[in-house]
Design a protein around this motif. Structure first.
Motif, PDB file in Angstrom:
ATOM      1  N   UNK A 118       0.829  -1.213   0.000  1.00 20.56           N
ATOM      2  CA  UNK A 118       0.000   0.000   0.000  1.00 20.56           C
ATOM      3  C   UNK A 118       0.860   1.258   0.000  1.00 20.56           C
ATOM      4  N   UNK A 119       1.831   1.293   0.893  1.00 22.56           N
ATOM      5  CA  UNK A 119       2.637   2.499   1.029  1.00 22.56           C
ATOM      6  C   UNK A 119       3.481   2.736  -0.216  1.00 22.56           C
ATOM      7  N   UNK A 120       4.056   1.681  -0.767  1.00 24.65           N
ATOM      8  CA  UNK A 120       4.848   1.834  -1.986  1.00 24.65           C
ATOM      9  C   UNK A 120       3.973   2.324  -3.130  1.00 24.65           C
ATOM     10  N   UNK A 121       2.769   1.756  -3.263  1.00 30.69           N
ATOM     11  CA  UNK A 121       1.851   2.207  -4.317  1.00 30.69           C
ATOM     12  C   UNK A 121       1.480   3.668  -4.117  1.00 30.69           C
ATOM     13  N   UNK A 122       1.203   4.052  -2.873  1.00 30.69           N
ATOM     14  CA  UNK A 122       0.869   5.448  -2.571  1.00 30.69           C
ATOM     15  C   UNK A 122       2.019   6.378  -2.946  1.00 30.69           C
ATOM     16  N   UNK A 123       3.244   5.991  -2.608  1.00 31.92           N
ATOM     17  CA  UNK A 123       4.398   6.822  -2.929  1.00 31.92           C
ATOM     18  C   UNK A 123       4.639   6.898  -4.434  1.00 31.92           C
ATOM     19  N   UNK A 124       4.452   5.771  -5.147  1.00 31.54           N
ATOM     20  CA  UNK A 124       4.644   5.766  -6.597  1.00 31.54           C
ATOM     21  C   UNK A 124       3.585   6.631  -7.277  1.00 31.54           C
ATOM     22  N   UNK A 320      10.569   6.100   4.368  1.00 32.93           N
ATOM     23  CA  UNK A 320      11.659   5.610   5.219  1.00 32.93           C
ATOM     24  C   UNK A 320      11.331   4.222   5.774  1.00 32.93           C
ATOM     25  N   UNK A 321      12.337   3.358   5.769  1.00 34.24           N
ATOM     26  CA  UNK A 321      12.254   1.977   6.248  1.00 34.24           C
ATOM     27  C   UNK A 321      11.420   1.082   5.324  1.00 34.24           C
ATOM     28  N   UNK A 322      11.184   1.528   4.091  1.00 33.90           N
ATOM     29  CA  UNK A 322      10.498   0.718   3.095  1.00 33.90           C
ATOM     30  C   UNK A 322      11.481   0.396   1.982  1.00 33.90           C
ATOM     31  N   UNK A 323      12.225  -0.656   2.135  1.00 32.02           N
ATOM     32  CA  UNK A 323      13.256  -1.080   1.190  1.00 32.02           C
ATOM     33  C   UNK A 323      14.152   0.084   0.780  1.00 32.02           C
ATOM     34  N   UNK A 324      14.676   0.770   1.785  1.00 29.02           N
ATOM     35  CA  UNK A 324      15.664   1.814   1.539  1.00 29.02           C
ATOM     36  C   UNK A 324      17.026   1.163   1.313  1.00 29.02           C
ATOM     37  N   UNK A 325      17.718   1.605   0.287  1.00 25.37           N
ATOM     38  CA  UNK A 325      19.016   1.029  -0.082  1.00 25.37           C
ATOM     39  C   UNK A 325      20.103   1.916   0.501  1.00 25.37           C
ATOM     40  N   UNK A 326      20.850   1.377   1.451  1.00 28.68           N
ATOM     41  CA  UNK A 326      21.901   2.125   2.137  1.00 28.68           C
ATOM     42  C   UNK A 326      23.250   1.556   1.723  1.00 28.68           C
ATOM     43  N   UNK A 327      23.972   2.301   0.886  1.00 29.23           N
ATOM     44  CA  UNK A 327      25.252   1.811   0.385  1.00 29.23           C
ATOM     45  C   UNK A 327      26.377   2.319   1.271  1.00 29.23           C
ATOM     46  N   UNK A 336      17.179  -1.696   4.119  1.00 23.55           N
ATOM     47  CA  UNK A 336      16.385  -1.393   5.310  1.00 23.55           C
ATOM     48  C   UNK A 336      14.910  -1.447   4.958  1.00 23.55           C
ATOM     49  N   UNK A 337      14.241  -2.544   5.334  1.00 19.95           N
ATOM     50  CA  UNK A 337      12.816  -2.739   5.045  1.00 19.95           C
ATOM     51  C   UNK A 337      12.092  -3.057   6.347  1.00 19.95           C
ATOM     52  N   UNK A 338      12.367  -2.246   7.364  1.00 18.47           N
ATOM     53  CA  UNK A 338      11.974  -2.590   8.734  1.00 18.47           C
ATOM     54  C   UNK A 338      10.615  -2.048   9.143  1.00 18.47           C
ATOM     55  N   UNK A 339       9.913  -1.380   8.234  1.00 23.22           N
ATOM     56  CA  UNK A 339       8.664  -0.747   8.664  1.00 23.22           C
ATOM     57  C   UNK A 339       7.616  -1.777   9.071  1.00 23.22           C
ATOM     58  N   UNK A 340       7.521  -2.876   8.304  1.00 20.06           N
ATOM     59  CA  UNK A 340       6.528  -3.899   8.633  1.00 20.06           C
ATOM     60  C   UNK A 340       6.850  -5.162   7.864  1.00 20.06           C
ATOM     61  N   UNK A 341       6.100  -6.228   8.155  1.00 20.38           N
ATOM     62  CA  UNK A 341       6.365  -7.496   7.479  1.00 20.38           C
ATOM     63  C   UNK A 341       5.160  -8.413   7.560  1.00 20.38           C
ATOM     64  N   UNK A 342       4.978  -9.192   6.507  1.00 22.67           N
ATOM     65  CA  UNK A 342       4.038 -10.307   6.475  1.00 22.67           C
ATOM     66  C   UNK A 342       4.610 -11.330   5.504  1.00 22.67           C
ATOM     67  N   UNK A 349      10.966  -9.321  -0.314  1.00 20.74           N
ATOM     68  CA  UNK A 349      12.231  -8.729   0.139  1.00 20.74           C
ATOM     69  C   UNK A 349      13.383  -9.722  -0.009  1.00 20.74           C
ATOM     70  N   UNK A 350      13.132 -10.990   0.291  1.00 16.55           N
ATOM     71  CA  UNK A 350      14.168 -12.012   0.135  1.00 16.55           C
ATOM     72  C   UNK A 350      14.563 -12.144  -1.334  1.00 16.55           C
ATOM     73  N   UNK A 351      13.579 -12.016  -2.229  1.00 19.94           N
ATOM     74  CA  UNK A 351      13.883 -12.086  -3.654  1.00 19.94           C
ATOM     75  C   UNK A 351      14.782 -10.918  -4.068  1.00 19.94           C
ATOM     76  N   UNK A 352      14.503  -9.723  -3.509  1.00 13.48           N
ATOM     77  CA  UNK A 352      15.362  -8.576  -3.784  1.00 13.48           C
ATOM     78  C   UNK A 352      16.782  -8.854  -3.304  1.00 13.48           C
ATOM     79  N   UNK A 353      16.902  -9.409  -2.107  1.00 16.85           N
ATOM     80  CA  UNK A 353      18.220  -9.754  -1.569  1.00 16.85           C
ATOM     81  C   UNK A 353      18.924 -10.760  -2.468  1.00 16.85           C
ATOM     82  N   UNK A 354      18.191 -11.780  -2.906  1.00 17.15           N
ATOM     83  CA  UNK A 354      18.790 -12.819  -3.751  1.00 17.15           C
ATOM     84  C   UNK A 354      19.280 -12.256  -5.079  1.00 17.15           C
TER      85      UNK A 354
END
Length: 473
Positions: A118-124, A320-327, A336-342, A349-354
């Motif tokens: 929801x939040x990502x869609x709202x921001x996009x 903030x905390x929605x798949x933020x990329x910190x190099x 950093x994707x710490x805002x929430x999880x299900x 998120x694991x797929x992004x990491x992979x």
């Protein structure tokens, strides 16, 4: 908020004026619900919850600068120069005031709900529509029966479009919020397992999300994830014009990932009734095609061009905390994707990491809350998914995360640690930091894993003097 008068407030909330105050033209410039943060000229609305009652702070709010208050109770005394408006329910009055105030603005309203994204869609959406319009959007977690009315009360004459996020964890909440907003466009991102503890099944979650449909204006638009099995059943069964987005054949809005750098962006081909072009999205993960398509569908509905849509997508910045990329230095990247999880967002998120760059990939994952009796199995499945994705290390944090660790071990993840709390996990973090590595940090809001992200930033600052806080995309 634009100034309104006491007379207008009384009309909006069907209130009764108490005490000796009689100036119906008294101006009100803001609504406050927290007595610790009062603005001069505001009206204080004391909310009532299971563990608090804002009525106890009315006097403090008025002495702190509020010009008046609502109250669901008679008062023993009244401060001079302050107004008191009696209402049946302060929460209902907040809803009624927001709906009345919203009706003063003849602009498009877009409502976004769904289990994940929801939040990502709202921001996009806000980034794309913001190419042409000034957009009011939901900030932070203001997506519930208190936050959404307060968001609407931020409207002013400079706003040209409003994008509103709607959350829920039980039946009736989306109906309540939808009744306030009556959106021109409604978006349901997907149906997942979030809040399944209370609602009992995905089918019930689907029914709860569909409470939005009757509130969409008759000449409006419903935008749905066409790759979602439950949402797909609404084809031909919606009260308003509906379009479907996703990868599948025959969908009105389609996208396919065509590339990316594994560090900062993906590229995808977007095909719509009005455009067919490759675009760059400054985010990671194939699941990012969905918010991009939702934004494209809404933007085309409101007359934006293909060029404006592409420009808006490149402007996207996640909350903030929605798949933020910190190099960091030495080729270290923190996701950093710490805002929430299900379960669904964990797998994404694991797929992004992979798919990210790095010779060593580690996940620091916390409990997924509100899963009820489904929790052990769903945590185990996430652990097993880590193995299938080829992740080398898991630090599982929390009581339910023990099942995640068990699943990861069963799936042959090379390094698996289970930590009962953040403190124990923090002690392990130095072992994860090595050159050319990517670390994902994610958990439900109640786990507060952003503290572990902060610890990783501190450790990488210490390890790389002069590198600063890193680049935040």
């Amino acid at each position: 908020m634009e100034s309104i008068t006491l007379a207008q407030l009384l009309e909006a909330v069907d209130g009764q004026l108490l005490g000796g105050f009689s100036n119906l033209e008294a101006p009100i410039v803001q609504v406050d619900t927290d007595s610790r943060d009062i603005h001069p000229g505001s009206v204080f609305i004391p909310l009532v919850g299971e563990r608090f009652d804002g009525h106890a702070y009315i006097t403090a709010a008025l002495e702190g600068g509020a010009c008046g208050c609502l109250t669901a109770r008679e008062r023993e005394s009244y401060l001079p120069g302050k107004f008191y408006v009696k209402v049946a329910s302060t929460q209902r009055a907040l809803r009624d005031l927001a709906a009345w105030y919203k009706a003063r603005f003849d602009i498009p309203f877009i409502a976004v709900t769904g289990s994940v994204g929801k939040t990502t869609a709202k921001d996009m959406l806000s980034a794309v529509l913001g190419v042409r319009d000034k957009v009011l959007k939901t900030e932070g977690n203001f997506n519930n029966n208190i936050g959404l009315p307060l968001t609407l009360l931020r409207l002013d004459r400079s706003c040209q479009t409003a994008v509103l996020e709607m959350g829920m964890d039980r039946f009736g909440e989306i109906d309540y919020l939808g009744g306030i907003v009556q959106p021109d466009v409604g978006i349901i991102t997907n149906i997942g397992d979030a809040h399944i503890e209370r609602l009992g099944s995905r089918e019930n979650i689907f029914r709860a999300k569909c409470e939005l449909l009757p509130h969409i204006r008759k000449d409006g638009l419903l935008i749905l994830n066409g790759d979602d099995a439950l949402l797909s059943t609404l084809r031909g069964n919606s009260p308003v014009r509906t379009v479907f987005c996703g990868r599948g054949e025959g969908l009105e809005y389609r996208a396919q990932v065509t590339g990316g750098d594994g560090v900062s962006h993906i590229r995808c081909r977007i095909t719509t009734p009005s455009m067919d072009r490759e675009v760059c999205i400054p985010a990671l993960g194939e699941h990012m095609i969905y918010p991009a398509l939702f934004a494209a569908a809404a933007a085309e509905h409101f007359g934006l061009t293909a060029g404006q849509i592409e420009e808006g997508l490149t402007r996207f910045v996640p909350t903030r905390m929605r798949m933020n990329i910190l190099r960091r230095g030495a080729g270290i990247t923190i996701l950093d994707d710490t805002y929430n999880a299900n379960p669904q967002s964990m797998r994404a998120a694991i797929r992004v990491l992979a798919d990210s760059r790095g010779s060593f990939k580690a996940a620091v994952l916390g409990d997924m809350l509100e899963l009820g009796p489904f929790s052990p199995a769903l945590h185990t499945e996430v652990g097993e998914y880590l193995g299938r994705a080829g992740i080398q290390c898991l630090v599982a944090v929390g009581e339910q995360a023990a099942f995640m660790a068990r699943g990861a071990r069963n799936a042959q993840v090379p390094q698996v640690y289970h930590c009962p709390d953040r403190a124990a996990a923090a002690a392990l973090l130095p072992e994860l930091l090595r050159p050319d590595s990517t670390l994902l940090v994610k958990g439900s809001r109640g786990m507060k894993l952003e503290e572990l992200t902060a610890k990783l930033l501190q450790l990488t600052d210490e390890a790389q003097p002069g590198q600063g806080r890193g680049e935040h995309d």
